[in-house]
Design an enzyme around this catalytic site. Structure first.
Site, PDB file in Angstrom:
ATOM      1  N   MET A 132      11.893   0.475   7.033  1.00  0.00           N
ATOM      2  CA  MET A 132      13.319   0.186   6.890  1.00  0.00           C
ATOM      3  C   MET A 132      13.624  -0.252   5.464  1.00  0.00           C
ATOM      4  O   MET A 132      12.951  -1.111   4.913  1.00  0.00           O
ATOM      5  CB  MET A 132      13.704  -0.907   7.913  1.00  0.00           C
ATOM      6  CG  MET A 132      15.146  -1.330   7.846  1.00  0.00           C
ATOM      7  SD  MET A 132      16.267   0.053   8.274  1.00  0.00           S
ATOM      8  CE  MET A 132      17.648  -0.354   7.211  1.00  0.00           C
ATOM      9  N   GLU A 133      14.695   0.343   4.935  1.00  0.00           N
ATOM     10  CA  GLU A 133      15.003   0.221   3.509  1.00  0.00           C
ATOM     11  C   GLU A 133      15.854  -0.987   3.130  1.00  0.00           C
ATOM     12  O   GLU A 133      16.599  -0.919   2.143  1.00  0.00           O
ATOM     13  CB  GLU A 133      15.714   1.502   3.059  1.00  0.00           C
ATOM     14  CG  GLU A 133      17.159   1.689   3.589  1.00  0.00           C
ATOM     15  CD  GLU A 133      17.280   2.528   4.851  1.00  0.00           C
ATOM     16  OE1 GLU A 133      16.288   2.602   5.613  1.00  0.00           O
ATOM     17  OE2 GLU A 133      18.351   3.097   5.098  1.00  0.00           O
ATOM     18  N   ASN A 134      15.784  -2.112   3.846  1.00  0.00           N
ATOM     19  CA  ASN A 134      16.581  -3.296   3.509  1.00  0.00           C
ATOM     20  C   ASN A 134      16.567  -3.551   2.001  1.00  0.00           C
ATOM     21  O   ASN A 134      15.528  -3.454   1.359  1.00  0.00           O
ATOM     22  CB  ASN A 134      16.006  -4.526   4.212  1.00  0.00           C
ATOM     23  CG  ASN A 134      15.641  -4.235   5.637  1.00  0.00           C
ATOM     24  OD1 ASN A 134      16.493  -3.878   6.432  1.00  0.00           O
ATOM     25  ND2 ASN A 134      14.352  -4.338   5.950  1.00  0.00           N
ATOM     26  N   GLU A 184      11.651   5.094   1.469  1.00  0.00           N
ATOM     27  CA  GLU A 184      12.386   3.822   1.559  1.00  0.00           C
ATOM     28  C   GLU A 184      12.818   3.358   0.175  1.00  0.00           C
ATOM     29  O   GLU A 184      13.919   2.847  -0.011  1.00  0.00           O
ATOM     30  CB  GLU A 184      11.546   2.740   2.246  1.00  0.00           C
ATOM     31  CG  GLU A 184      10.993   3.125   3.616  1.00  0.00           C
ATOM     32  CD  GLU A 184      12.016   3.678   4.591  1.00  0.00           C
ATOM     33  OE1 GLU A 184      13.201   3.314   4.497  1.00  0.00           O
ATOM     34  OE2 GLU A 184      11.631   4.507   5.447  1.00  0.00           O
ATOM     35  N   GLU A 202      20.191   9.899   5.077  1.00  0.00           N
ATOM     36  CA  GLU A 202      18.866  10.296   5.572  1.00  0.00           C
ATOM     37  C   GLU A 202      18.465  11.702   5.132  1.00  0.00           C
ATOM     38  O   GLU A 202      17.363  11.912   4.640  1.00  0.00           O
ATOM     39  CB  GLU A 202      18.782  10.139   7.093  1.00  0.00           C
ATOM     40  CG  GLU A 202      18.907   8.692   7.577  1.00  0.00           C
ATOM     41  CD  GLU A 202      17.900   7.733   6.945  1.00  0.00           C
ATOM     42  OE1 GLU A 202      16.940   8.192   6.304  1.00  0.00           O
ATOM     43  OE2 GLU A 202      18.087   6.506   7.089  1.00  0.00           O
TER      44      GLU A 202
HETATM   45  N1  B3K Z   1      16.825   3.861   8.001  1.00  0.00           N
HETATM   46  C1  B3K Z   1      15.660   3.584   8.792  1.00  0.00           C
HETATM   47  C2  B3K Z   1      15.783   4.036  10.211  1.00  0.00           C
HETATM   48  C3  B3K Z   1      16.532   3.114  11.079  1.00  0.00           C
HETATM   49  C4  B3K Z   1      16.458   3.560  12.516  1.00  0.00           C
HETATM   50  C5  B3K Z   1      17.348   2.751  13.388  1.00  0.00           C
HETATM   51  N2  B3K Z   1      17.237   3.140  14.785  1.00  0.00           N
HETATM   52  C6  B3K Z   1      14.437   4.154   8.178  1.00  0.00           C
HETATM   53  C7  B3K Z   1      14.634   5.336   7.311  1.00  0.00           C
HETATM   54  O1  B3K Z   1      15.094   6.372   7.701  1.00  0.00           O
HETATM   55  O2  B3K Z   1      14.344   5.233   6.151  1.00  0.00           O
HETATM   56 ZN    ZN Z   2      15.611   7.008   5.692  1.00  0.00          ZN
END
Ligand code: B3K
Ligand code: ZN
Length: 882
Positions: free
Chosen positions: A270-272, A305, A327
């Site tokens: 996850m790219e937080n 990410e 995405e």
């Molecule tokens: N953005 C997250 C995926 C989140 C999924 C939520 N159910 C990882 C990614 O695609 O980089």
């Molecule tokens: Zn992604």
């Protein structure tokens, strides 16, 4: 748990929020079962919004313990705190105000792994898509961007590390065994990018100096003792940062970039902002425990990410319908990165194999949806291979249509125009229209029309006029909610391979547009002519897989063999070999079903063996050439009344014929490619291992004895070779003493490494045949299996359902019933995981009648389950709908 309300969200209903969120101040007092969260939110009413409009905040399973407006309690008559929303009335009309909400959470018992939870005694968050509303009431949608300050208070002994997004402000002890840390993220962000991690972890540190000379601290946090296994991830991170500067002109924008590896995680990573959280599977690697595929995945996901920092974080989605905006684009970027780091052709082959194996069945089944959908019931079910992989292909097609320079100009304009904004696919496409002057309206149908287009083509040659004529037709199949389709703009790279093997790339065409080697197919049917073609050519169409379509081309076996021999586009050469093999496998399956003996074209065997032995080609390519289409690939090609046992039998017979014919060649390859020095994970070495292991598989088939694989298992000095040998033994000789011995050795050796034990589960879950279900059930009872950990569940139950066609589709339907029971059980704890497993049944309608009927009954058992989550009920209902 949030049960399904059945509510459907529509793109056309999008509107801005009534209130603008200016700032967010969060204070967490962490405790495993009694965490206190105080959220101070500064809002103002948007101009033009009526004075009586209430503030509506999202919530999910929250216990609210306090609510203040500008530090004063709010009268009970002025608010309603419900299961999914907090509604506050009588708010100031024109001045900013502060809402302070206090909630009580129990991270320890949060088994959904959404919101704030605990994994191995570490506090960790996952907020995308709608997890932040499980922390506090909030406008939890991606178009609400705000600046966050976060204070974390926790017990110092058990949580010495307190992390959140942005830059570290400071911290200190509190004199009572607790300590605090404060973080400030200057970049406005949506709530889905919020993250908090607290616990006791080891760290690997490094620095990166950006192109403009700023030093960034890099930290990867892992469980104590795992630090040496994070060095490859660190190297991949630094290469990603440099590549994004060099190729996309994007620099990192905080003082620190952190990655935390956790063992309980619903997805890959996850790219937080500034604080990526990763499934430890995609961080930890060393030769003893990681395969070449693991290394490649780590490199790709670390890059993915990191790349989100610009495509996703700096520029984010206006609403979740736009998910492919971040995405699809970011997958395209990570694909290009890996292609630059490794072999471009081999990378492309792997991408296309994966697209066809995973996205094509989705696009051709009951869960088909456009890359940019217009309705959803549960957004978590739209993190699909269509949004990701087809979304990436659509971005790639823009680059193909515009050419490298205009694509770059379009991306630059996108970053310049939309930095700091939450935008739509239309905004993205408009940037490429602006720089190219091209109207992309028809092209944009790729975002809106679901289904894999079928392109049919036939060529004729007129020797007297030296003219080659290509007749093309396109058809986009109907998909749920979209019975009729418009013709698409399909970019087809092409070349003509002449009789002497030379390649003609035509510079002109009549009856259509040709830019470079890209033919633009825009009509339902279109005929084009190439003049000045001196000998009868074989057309190579959709080179480099320039468009994600199914291609039907009338071609003789000799023409395919000609392409397999002379094509210089290595993707297309591989495609020709793969087409030959697929055709033989489909015909072979038909023979098995009618009880006729299988006939195998010698040309196929010859073509495969020539490619395998061609030393001018890189070993990784040769390994791809030898890898026959999978049982699922064959099933997809057959399309209806699929009998997995017949497919299996045909595939085994064809493998045996290749193995027999190439026995000596495989033996020689196996010897030649024996490791000559210490293990390195680079692509060239990985390619040699892949080819050697492929040779081993064929040799084992030819020899029909476990001896060679058992020897290879014992001799292996790295995980790639070890797991390959183990899987070969298990799949072919599951009852042999050598296999039992190897499985036991492997288990004993790696019992304390859960990620490696996942490979042990997967190797056994994929053993073909009727015995598979009993084996999987027995493994569920193994002490090393943990039903609460998503990686364990995926490696055992997921691998069985997705990757064991004969075992899972046993004719009596018992495995479907088993999966149904597991899904109902998992759904009570972790709906996202359950829903994802259930997608393994999406192709049930293409099975032969008996199996299809049993699959349907199992699906109905799930649909009848009590208290289904929104996630599972959405998938099961769409899967059953005709
Ligand atoms: N953005 C997250 C995926 C989140 C999924 C939520 N159910 C990882 C990614 O695609 O980089
Ligand atoms: Zn992604």
């Amino acid at each position: 748990m949030r049960t399904d309300t059945g509510e459907i969200i529509h793109l056309e209903d999008y509107r801005e929020t009534d209130f603008v969120l200016e700032r967010v101040d969060l204070t967490f007092e962490l405790d495993p079962t009694d965490t206190k969260v105080e959220a101070r939110l500064i809002f103002h009413r948007r101009a033009g919004v009526p004075a009586d409009a209430p503030l509506v905040l999202d919530g999910d399973e929250l216990t609210m313990t306090g609510l203040l407006l500008d530090q004063e309690p709010i009268a009970a008559s002025d608010y309603e705190a419900g299961a999914t929303a907090l509604i506050i009335r009588n708010l100031p009309e024109s001045v900013p105000f502060e809402i302070c909400i206090t909630t009580a959470l129990s991270p320890q018992t949060n088994t959904q792994l959404m919101g704030l939870y605990r994994t191995n005694n570490v506090y960790c968050t996952q907020c995308e898509a709608e997890g932040f509303r499980r922390i506090t009431y909030f406008p939890d949608r991606p178009d609400v961007l705000a600046v966050y300050t976060v204070n974390i208070i926790a017990d110092k002994a058990t949580a010495p590390l307190l992390l959140s997004n942005g830059n570290f402000l400071g911290g200190a002890g509190m004199g009572d065994g607790r300590h605090f840390a404060a973080w400030f993220d200057p970049h406005p962000k949506p709530s889905y990018l919020f993250a908090l991690v607290a616990g006791d972890l080891g760290v690997v540190e490094d620095t990166f100096t950006t192109a403009s000379g700023r030093e960034v601290a890099l930290k990867i946090y892992v469980e104590h003792g795992n630090e040496p296994r994070a060095t490859y991830a660190m190297d991949a991170l630094k290469r990603s940062m440099r590549w994004d500067e060099e190729v996309f002109g994007r620099e990192y924008d905080l003082d620190i970039f952190m990655i935390v590896a956790v063992s309980d995680f619903n997805m890959g990573a996850m790219e937080n902002k500034g604080l990526n959280v990763f499934n430890d599977k995609y961080v930890l690697a060393d030769p003893e425990t990681a395969t070449d595929q693991d290394y490649a995945n780590i490199e790709a996901i670390i890059a993915h990410e990191y790349f989100h920092n610009w495509t996703g974080n700096r520029i984010t989605c206006r609403d979740w319908f736009q998910l492919c905006l971040k995405e699809g684009l970011t997958v395209y970027r990570d694909h290009e990165f890996s292609a630059d780091q490794r072999s471009r052709a081999v990378k492309r082959i792997a991408e296309v194999r994966m697209l066809k194996a995973e996205q094509f069945p989705e696009d051709g089944g009951p869960l088909a949806h456009p890359v940019r959908p217009t309705r959803y019931r549960e957004i978590n079910n739209f993190y699909t291979t269509t949004v990701y992989e087809k979304g990436s292909e659509v971005t790639r097609m823009i680059a193909t249509l515009l050419g490298r320079d205009l694509f770059k100009a379009g991306m630059d304009l996108y970053f310049e125009r939309h930095d700091g904004q939450a935008v739509t696919i239309e905004d993205f496409v408009a940037c490429f229209e602006a720089v190219s002057g091209r109207d992309l309206t028809q092209f944009a149908l790729w975002y809106h029309q679901a289904g894999t287009p079928l392109v049919s083509a036939s060529g004729t040659y007129d020797a007297a006029r030296q003219r080659f004529t290509l007749a093309l037709e396109q058809m986009v199949p109907p998909t749920p909610g979209q019975p009729t389709k418009e013709p698409m703009h399909i970019p087809l790279r092409l070349a003509l391979v002449l009789e002497d093997g030379s390649i003609a790339t035509p510079s002109a065409v009549t009856g259509g547009e040709l830019t470079g080697d890209v033919l633009h197919l825009t009509e339902r049917s279109q005929t084009v002519h190439f003049d000045g073609i001196s000998s009868r050519p074989v057309i190579s169409l959709n080179r480099d897989f320039s468009a994600p379509v199914n291609l039907h081309l009338e071609r003789s076996a000799a023409e395919r063999a000609h392409l397999a021999r002379y094509e210089t586009d290595l993707f297309a050469r591989w495609q020709a070999l793969n087409d030959m093999a697929l055709l033989a496998l489909v015909e072979g399956t038909a023979s098995v079903r009618t009880g006729e003996p299988l006939t195998i074209e010698p040309a196929l065997i010859e073509a495969l063996l020539v490619a395998a032995g061609d030393e001018t080609l890189e070993p990784a390519f040769r390994a791809q050439a030898l890898a026959l289409p999978s049982e699922s690939d064959i099933a997809r090609e057959i399309g209806r009344q699929v009998d997995p046992d017949a497919i299996f039998s045909a595939r085994q017979q064809i493998m045996a014929a290749i193995a027999e014919a190439g026995r000596e060649q495989f033996a020689a390859l196996f010897e030649q490619l024996a490791p000559s020095g210490p293990f390195t994970p680079d692509a060239a070495s990985a390619g040699r291992r892949a080819l050697r292991n492929s040779a081993l598989t064929y040799l084992v088939v030819a020899e029909n004895s476990p001896a060679r694989a058992a020897k290879a298992f014992a001799a292996a000095d790295n995980m790639t070779d070890r797991i390959h040998a183990l899987t070969t033994l298990a799949h072919r000789f599951h009852d042999a003493p050598e296999t039992t011995q190897a499985l036991d050795d492997f288990k004993t050796r790696f019992a304390d490494n859960a990620l490696v034990i996942d490979k042990w589960f997967a190797a056994q879950a994929t053993i073909p045949g009727n015995g598979a279900l009993a084996r999987v059930k027995a493994l569920l009872a193994d002490p090393l299996f943990n039903p609460l950990n998503p990686n364990r569940v995926r490696s055992l139950i997921g691998t069985f359902a997705f990757s064991n066609p004969t075992g899972f589709n046993r004719p009596d339907g018992e495995a479907y019933r088993f999966l149904a029971a597991e899904i109902l059980d998992i759904d009570r704890r972790n709906p996202q995981l359950a829903a994802r497993l259930l997608t393994s049944m999406r192709s049930w309608r293409s099975l032969e009648d008996g199996r299809a009927e049993r699959a349907k009954l199992a699906l109905k058992e799930i649909a009848a389950g009590a208290k289904l989550s929104a996630d599972v009920s959405d998938i099961v209902e769409r899967t059953l709908k005709s």
